[in-house]
Design a protein around this motif. Structure first.
Motif, mmCIF file in Angstrom:
data_model
loop_
_atom_site.group_PDB
_atom_site.id
_atom_site.type_symbol
_atom_site.label_atom_id
_atom_site.label_comp_id
_atom_site.label_asym_id
_atom_site.label_seq_id
_atom_site.Cartn_x
_atom_site.Cartn_y
_atom_site.Cartn_z
ATOM 1 N N ALA A 74 -91.364 -23.371 91.493
ATOM 2 C CA ALA A 74 -92.234 -24.551 91.440
ATOM 3 C C ALA A 74 -93.418 -24.379 90.486
ATOM 4 O O ALA A 74 -93.960 -25.362 90.009
ATOM 5 C CB ALA A 74 -92.752 -24.873 92.837
ATOM 6 N N LYS A 75 -93.802 -23.144 90.199
ATOM 7 C CA LYS A 75 -95.042 -22.907 89.453
ATOM 8 C C LYS A 75 -94.841 -22.489 87.999
ATOM 9 O O LYS A 75 -95.809 -22.344 87.264
ATOM 10 C CB LYS A 75 -95.865 -21.829 90.157
ATOM 11 N N THR A 76 -93.593 -22.271 87.553
ATOM 12 C CA THR A 76 -93.363 -21.762 86.207
ATOM 13 C C THR A 76 -92.988 -22.879 85.243
ATOM 14 O O THR A 76 -92.037 -23.615 85.473
ATOM 15 C CB THR A 76 -92.235 -20.703 86.211
ATOM 16 N N GLU A 77 -93.754 -22.963 84.155
ATOM 17 C CA GLU A 77 -93.416 -23.890 83.077
ATOM 18 C C GLU A 77 -92.421 -23.229 82.120
ATOM 19 O O GLU A 77 -91.389 -23.784 81.783
ATOM 20 C CB GLU A 77 -94.668 -24.312 82.317
ATOM 21 N N LYS A 78 -92.765 -21.997 81.670
ATOM 22 C CA LYS A 78 -91.917 -21.206 80.780
ATOM 23 C C LYS A 78 -92.140 -19.739 81.105
ATOM 24 O O LYS A 78 -93.263 -19.338 81.427
ATOM 25 C CB LYS A 78 -92.326 -21.416 79.319
ATOM 26 N N ALA A 79 -91.065 -18.931 80.960
ATOM 27 C CA ALA A 79 -91.180 -17.501 81.231
ATOM 28 C C ALA A 79 -90.428 -16.703 80.176
ATOM 29 O O ALA A 79 -89.350 -17.105 79.724
ATOM 30 C CB ALA A 79 -90.638 -17.184 82.619
ATOM 31 N N ALA A 80 -91.016 -15.587 79.787
ATOM 32 C CA ALA A 80 -90.423 -14.694 78.799
ATOM 33 C C ALA A 80 -90.526 -13.261 79.304
ATOM 34 O O ALA A 80 -91.314 -12.970 80.208
ATOM 35 C CB ALA A 80 -91.144 -14.836 77.459
ATOM 36 N N ALA A 81 -89.711 -12.385 78.695
ATOM 37 C CA ALA A 81 -89.735 -10.971 79.091
ATOM 38 C C ALA A 81 -89.488 -10.102 77.874
ATOM 39 O O ALA A 81 -88.793 -10.496 76.935
ATOM 40 C CB ALA A 81 -88.679 -10.699 80.147
#
Length: 118
Positions: A74-81
């Protein structure tokens, strides 16, 4: 501090740094700390995780999947690693199959941050 807020091109990004983690318990604690910080933020967040030099475990993956349902989804717009090599590629594929918000792997932190703010 394994979880912090950094700035890139005038945007705030949550940095989840797993590099200092020496075992699965520390990785789980870092994931929980990240979830806590995500909950404190108004609206959706940008996030980058650094897995350089770490290893995956079934316990860690189970905890992250649980936190994904409870918080990250619910809280993530975009994620990278970054630091996704070896068996971690298989674990990331498993996580992304389960996750609504796909964690996109990059070779460098700069590339990951640029993706997040694009």
């Amino acid at each position: 501090m394994p979880v912090s807020i950094i700035s890139h091109q005038d945007k705030q990004i949550i940095l989840i740094d797993y590099k200092p983690c020496k075992n699965k318990e520390e990785m789980i604690a870092t994931a929980r700390e990240a979830a806590s910080l995500f909950k404190q933020q108004p609206g959706k967040v940008l996030a980058v995780s650094d897995f350089t030099g770490t290893y995956g475990s079934e316990e860690y993956m189970n905890e992250v999947k649980k936190l994904s349902v409870e918080v990250f989804r619910a809280k993530t717009e975009k994620a990278a690693a970054i630091g996704i090599t070896g068996i971690k590629k298989v674990l990331l594929k498993s996580f992304n199959a389960f996750s609504v918000n796909k964690l996109k792997p990059f070779d460098t932190m700069e590339d990951a941050l640029d993706y997040l703010v694009s």
